[in-house]
Design a protein around this motif. Structure first.
Motif, PDB file in Angstrom:
ATOM      1  N   SER A 185      -8.423   2.967  -2.959  1.00  0.00           N
ATOM      2  CA  SER A 185      -8.120   1.609  -2.511  1.00  0.00           C
ATOM      3  C   SER A 185      -6.734   1.151  -2.951  1.00  0.00           C
ATOM      4  O   SER A 185      -6.076   1.802  -3.773  1.00  0.00           O
ATOM      5  CB  SER A 185      -9.179   0.637  -3.034  1.00  0.00           C
ATOM      6  N   GLU A 186      -6.295   0.035  -2.407  1.00  0.00           N
ATOM      7  CA  GLU A 186      -5.002  -0.553  -2.751  1.00  0.00           C
ATOM      8  C   GLU A 186      -4.928  -0.758  -4.262  1.00  0.00           C
ATOM      9  O   GLU A 186      -5.872  -1.195  -4.893  1.00  0.00           O
ATOM     10  CB  GLU A 186      -4.855  -1.916  -2.054  1.00  0.00           C
ATOM     11  N   GLU A 210      -9.828   4.801   3.353  1.00  0.00           N
ATOM     12  CA  GLU A 210     -10.068   4.616   1.922  1.00  0.00           C
ATOM     13  C   GLU A 210     -11.410   5.220   1.508  1.00  0.00           C
ATOM     14  O   GLU A 210     -12.412   5.075   2.213  1.00  0.00           O
ATOM     15  CB  GLU A 210     -10.038   3.129   1.563  1.00  0.00           C
ATOM     16  N   GLY A 212     -13.987   6.154  -2.166  1.00  0.00           N
ATOM     17  CA  GLY A 212     -14.267   5.695  -3.520  1.00  0.00           C
ATOM     18  C   GLY A 212     -14.174   6.751  -4.592  1.00  0.00           C
ATOM     19  O   GLY A 212     -14.013   6.426  -5.765  1.00  0.00           O
TER      20      GLY A 212
END
Length: 298
Positions: A185-186, A210, A212
């Motif tokens: 993620s960002e 994206e 995890g």
């Protein structure tokens, strides 16, 4: 006002619902609700907006949360200072980016030597972990080195090289330009490095996906779903087996330092001090050796 009221307020602010806060604190919901109402009465203002999806902080609640975090952090630090012993003991909460490959060695070494420490590990991206350390949610964290923050101290851990990887069928830059980028993620330091390289090469990524976990990203790359930018040490075993192909970028994009950060103003307990000493003693964590590499260029 009691310390427990502030702990409850902070937990409701973090979780967003009384139900989740009660579950986390092992309280009944009615106790949480009454404590929040009591605190609002003492503050003479509403601290939360109530709605169907839960509770969000009012502007006044956001102001209180800043002081609440400081008060609880100081209370926790006070206990550690008073109870501090030569032998590390108690709770230690550490954060880390997913790609610290030597972390199992560090944790095993520390756990074996200091068995009275309750060590908890949390994963995330660099910017989130830094925020967690700044707001006293973590004692420290392994992150990708970014611009130094005045409230943090950083300890060098190791230096590594990032590589752009694809499945074994794609061996040239032209084949990569249209490939989806698979990333965290960002706030991920690796993602920011790759984005800068794309920008400097005037390449516009066609798609960004994206994920995890590192395991999911690597598995997706091997299946030909896209490309990613990760430490060489994390994928060396896949390259040796011919499952992926490594593409090398210039060092201004690929050289990366992993550091351990902690709050500058926080009391350095023997528990955290010995943890720092442990990872500083671990061998074989410096830069991954580079050989027979061909740097990508346009």
């Amino acid at each position: 006002m009691e310390i427990k009221d502030l702990e409850i307020f902070q937990m409701v602010a973090q979780k967003g619902t009384v139900t989740d806060a009660a579950k986390e604190l092992s309280y009944v919901q009615s106790n949480i609700t009454s404590r929040i109402k009591k605190l609002e009465t003492e503050m003479n203002t509403a601290l939360f907006n109530r709605h169907s999806r839960g509770m969000t902080l009012t502007p006044e609640g956001k102001k209180l949360l800043v002081y609440c975090e400081k008060i609880l952090a100081l209370t926790n630090e006070m206990k550690k200072v008073v109870q501090s012993k030569t032998e590390p003991a108690g709770k230690l909460e550490i954060g880390t980016v997913e790609t610290v490959m030597k972390l199992p060695v560090i944790l095993a070494s520390y756990n074996k030597k200091y068995q009275n420490v309750d060590l908890s590990l949390y994963t995330g991206v660099t910017h989130q972990l830094q925020d967690d350390v700044l707001h006293h949610r973590l004692d420290g964290a392994f992150v990708t080195e970014i611009d130094p923050h005045p409230e943090l101290v950083s300890h060098d851990v190791f230096q590594e090289e990032l590589v752009l990887i694809s499945d074994s069928a794609k061996t040239s830059l032209d084949q990569l330009k249209e490939e989806p980028i698979l990333c965290f993620s960002e706030g991920c330091g690796y993602r920011a490095r790759l984005a800068k390289w794309y920008q400097d090469q005037n390449i516009t990524p066609q798609k960004l996906m994206e994920f995890g976990t590192l395991e999911t990203i690597l598995g997706s790359v091997t299946m030909g779903l896209g490309i990613t930018f990760v430490p060489k040490s994390a994928v060396a075993h896949l390259e040796e087996r011919g499952i992926i192909h490594c593409h090398y970028l210039p060092k201004e994009y690929s050289k990366v330092n992993t550091v351990f950060i902690r709050r500058k103003d926080a009391y350095l307990t023997s528990t955290l001090e010995k943890f720092i000493e442990t990872f500083e003693r671990v061998e074989g964590v410096m830069a991954y050796p580079l050989a027979n590499k061909k740097v990508l260029s346009t």
